[in-house]
Design a protein around this motif. Structure first.
Motif, PDB file in Angstrom:
ATOM      1  N   GLY A  69     -20.659 -18.614  11.803  1.00 45.23           N
ATOM      2  CA  GLY A  69     -19.357 -18.169  11.364  1.00 45.23           C
ATOM      3  C   GLY A  69     -18.342 -17.152  12.803  1.00 45.23           C
ATOM      4  O   GLY A  69     -17.476 -16.619  12.496  1.00 45.23           O
ATOM      5  N   GLY A  71     -15.873 -17.762  15.211  1.00 49.50           N
ATOM      6  CA  GLY A  71     -14.651 -18.527  15.939  1.00 49.50           C
ATOM      7  C   GLY A  71     -14.131 -18.024  17.004  1.00 49.50           C
ATOM      8  O   GLY A  71     -15.151 -17.587  18.132  1.00 49.50           O
ATOM      9  N   THR A  72     -13.147 -18.744  17.408  1.00 44.73           N
ATOM     10  CA  THR A  72     -13.035 -18.769  18.753  1.00 44.73           C
ATOM     11  C   THR A  72     -11.576 -19.367  19.242  1.00 44.73           C
ATOM     12  O   THR A  72     -10.757 -19.949  18.335  1.00 44.73           O
ATOM     13  CB  THR A  72     -13.588 -20.009  19.270  1.00 44.73           C
ATOM     14  OG1 THR A  72     -13.256 -19.607  21.207  1.00 44.73           O
ATOM     15  CG2 THR A  72     -13.151 -21.488  19.735  1.00 44.73           C
ATOM     16  N   THR A  73     -10.674 -18.610  20.382  1.00 43.83           N
ATOM     17  CA  THR A  73      -9.587 -19.226  20.382  1.00 43.83           C
ATOM     18  C   THR A  73      -9.599 -20.167  21.624  1.00 43.83           C
ATOM     19  O   THR A  73     -10.271 -20.241  22.523  1.00 43.83           O
ATOM     20  CB  THR A  73      -8.740 -18.088  21.399  1.00 43.83           C
ATOM     21  OG1 THR A  73      -9.116 -17.798  21.788  1.00 43.83           O
ATOM     22  CG2 THR A  73      -8.305 -17.302  19.604  1.00 43.83           C
ATOM     23  N   SER A  89      -6.198 -20.512  16.666  1.00 44.92           N
ATOM     24  CA  SER A  89      -7.098 -19.693  16.886  1.00 44.92           C
ATOM     25  C   SER A  89      -7.200 -20.351  15.933  1.00 44.92           C
ATOM     26  O   SER A  89      -7.478 -20.460  14.244  1.00 44.92           O
ATOM     27  CB  SER A  89      -6.461 -17.857  16.242  1.00 44.92           C
ATOM     28  OG  SER A  89      -7.717 -16.903  16.246  1.00 44.92           O
ATOM     29  N   LYS A  90      -9.507 -20.479  15.889  1.00 44.93           N
ATOM     30  CA  LYS A  90      -9.949 -21.068  14.969  1.00 44.93           C
ATOM     31  C   LYS A  90     -11.510 -19.940  14.241  1.00 44.93           C
ATOM     32  O   LYS A  90     -11.943 -19.831  15.141  1.00 44.93           O
ATOM     33  CB  LYS A  90     -10.874 -22.381  15.928  1.00 44.93           C
ATOM     34  CG  LYS A  90     -11.775 -23.219  14.736  1.00 44.93           C
ATOM     35  CD  LYS A  90     -13.204 -23.345  15.326  1.00 44.93           C
ATOM     36  CE  LYS A  90     -14.040 -24.103  14.868  1.00 44.93           C
ATOM     37  NZ  LYS A  90     -15.705 -23.225  14.398  1.00 44.93           N
ATOM     38  N   THR A  91     -11.003 -20.076  13.024  1.00 40.98           N
ATOM     39  CA  THR A  91     -12.327 -19.627  12.284  1.00 40.98           C
ATOM     40  C   THR A  91     -12.716 -19.918  11.297  1.00 40.98           C
ATOM     41  O   THR A  91     -11.501 -20.960  10.539  1.00 40.98           O
ATOM     42  CB  THR A  91     -11.789 -17.958  12.074  1.00 40.98           C
ATOM     43  OG1 THR A  91     -10.897 -19.034  10.883  1.00 40.98           O
ATOM     44  CG2 THR A  91     -11.704 -17.082  13.138  1.00 40.98           C
ATOM     45  N   SER A  92     -13.961 -20.548  11.458  1.00 43.80           N
ATOM     46  CA  SER A  92     -14.130 -20.921   9.718  1.00 43.80           C
ATOM     47  C   SER A  92     -15.400 -20.990   9.133  1.00 43.80           C
ATOM     48  O   SER A  92     -16.653 -21.315  10.789  1.00 43.80           O
ATOM     49  CB  SER A  92     -14.363 -22.991  10.294  1.00 43.80           C
ATOM     50  OG  SER A  92     -14.685 -23.699   9.402  1.00 43.80           O
ATOM     51  N   ASN A  93     -15.819 -20.419   8.759  1.00 44.55           N
ATOM     52  CA  ASN A  93     -17.445 -20.209   7.857  1.00 44.55           C
ATOM     53  C   ASN A  93     -17.846 -21.249   7.434  1.00 44.55           C
ATOM     54  O   ASN A  93     -17.916 -21.193   6.150  1.00 44.55           O
ATOM     55  CB  ASN A  93     -17.265 -18.628   7.007  1.00 44.55           C
ATOM     56  CG  ASN A  93     -17.060 -17.552   7.256  1.00 44.55           C
ATOM     57  OD1 ASN A  93     -17.349 -17.657   8.610  1.00 44.55           O
ATOM     58  ND2 ASN A  93     -15.538 -17.198   7.424  1.00 44.55           N
ATOM     59  N   ARG A 119     -11.131 -21.802   6.070  1.00 49.00           N
ATOM     60  CA  ARG A 119     -11.049 -22.186   7.709  1.00 49.00           C
ATOM     61  C   ARG A 119      -9.703 -22.782   7.760  1.00 49.00           C
ATOM     62  O   ARG A 119      -8.553 -22.102   6.928  1.00 49.00           O
ATOM     63  CB  ARG A 119     -11.710 -24.558   7.009  1.00 49.00           C
ATOM     64  CG  ARG A 119     -11.130 -24.992   8.542  1.00 49.00           C
ATOM     65  CD  ARG A 119     -11.181 -26.549   7.996  1.00 49.00           C
ATOM     66  NE  ARG A 119     -12.356 -26.365   7.290  1.00 49.00           N
ATOM     67  CZ  ARG A 119     -13.018 -28.503   7.061  1.00 49.00           C
ATOM     68  NH1 ARG A 119     -11.941 -29.052   7.195  1.00 49.00           N
ATOM     69  NH2 ARG A 119     -13.780 -28.689   6.494  1.00 49.00           N
ATOM     70  N   SER A 136     -14.143  -9.291  11.534  1.00 51.77           N
ATOM     71  CA  SER A 136     -13.023 -10.570  11.016  1.00 51.77           C
ATOM     72  C   SER A 136     -11.848  -9.910  10.485  1.00 51.77           C
ATOM     73  O   SER A 136     -11.533 -10.597   9.525  1.00 51.77           O
ATOM     74  CB  SER A 136     -13.508 -11.099   9.640  1.00 51.77           C
ATOM     75  OG  SER A 136     -13.951 -10.411   8.107  1.00 51.77           O
TER      76      SER A 136
END
Length: 167
Positions: A69, A71-73, A89-93, A119, A136
């Motif tokens: 879980g 994320g990063t940029t 900005s990437k977030t994906s569980n 996602r 989050s």
């Protein structure tokens, strides 16, 4: 920080802190490591970032579940979203089940099947910032997303990795 209860049971707690393209992010981490007496079951959790639970089914094979879980940029180059520049900005569980195969003493192959929930690959102007991210939750988030939302979906991966062994 960690607290060792027994050789097969450890608790961890701490804070992940990083400066991303949008600003500061703080994530409290609560962890647990457990290995069964017969060494077949293993749980390695650092939540809400990563969790891995597996069971050794043979001499060189495991079946397991993994949650990722974090994320990063990233800075976007050669983009047409903004004249100032942009970042994603990437977030994906991601929750996957896997089969792990030991190919040699230190080389493993993971075959993963799962699903990505929430996602997001959101693009923002380089000057769009937030006040603070706590896990989050984004405080002072007045950013304008410059792209369309990605859809949640299935994950299929094959990973080859090297694991150091200290005997």
């Amino acid at each position: 920080m960690h607290k060792k209860k027994r050789t097969d049971l450890k608790y961890r707690y701490g804070v992940y802190a990083n400066t991303e393209k949008y600003g500061l992010i703080l994530v409290p981490i609560f962890g647990l490591y457990y290995k069964s007496a017969n060494k077949k079951f293993e749980a390695n959790l650092n939540l809400p970032i990563i969790g891995d639970i597996n069971y050794k089914t043979g001499k060189k094979t495991w079946v397991g579940m993994r949650f990722d879980g974090l994320g990063t940029t990233y800075t976007l180059s050669n983009q047409s979203y903004s004249a100032n520049g942009a970042y994603v900005s990437k977030t994906s569980n991601e929750l996957v089940s896997y089969l792990r195969f030991r190919l040699s003493k230190s080389i493993y192959l993971n075959t993963k099947v799962g699903y990505a929930v929430s996602r997001n690959y959101k693009v923002f102007d380089v000057d769009d910032k937030i006040d603070l991210a706590l896990s989050s939750f984004y405080f002072g988030d007045k950013r304008t997303q410059l792209n369309e939302r990605f859809k949640d979906g299935a994950i299929f991966k094959m990973e080859l990795f090297y694991r150091l062994h200290f005997d």
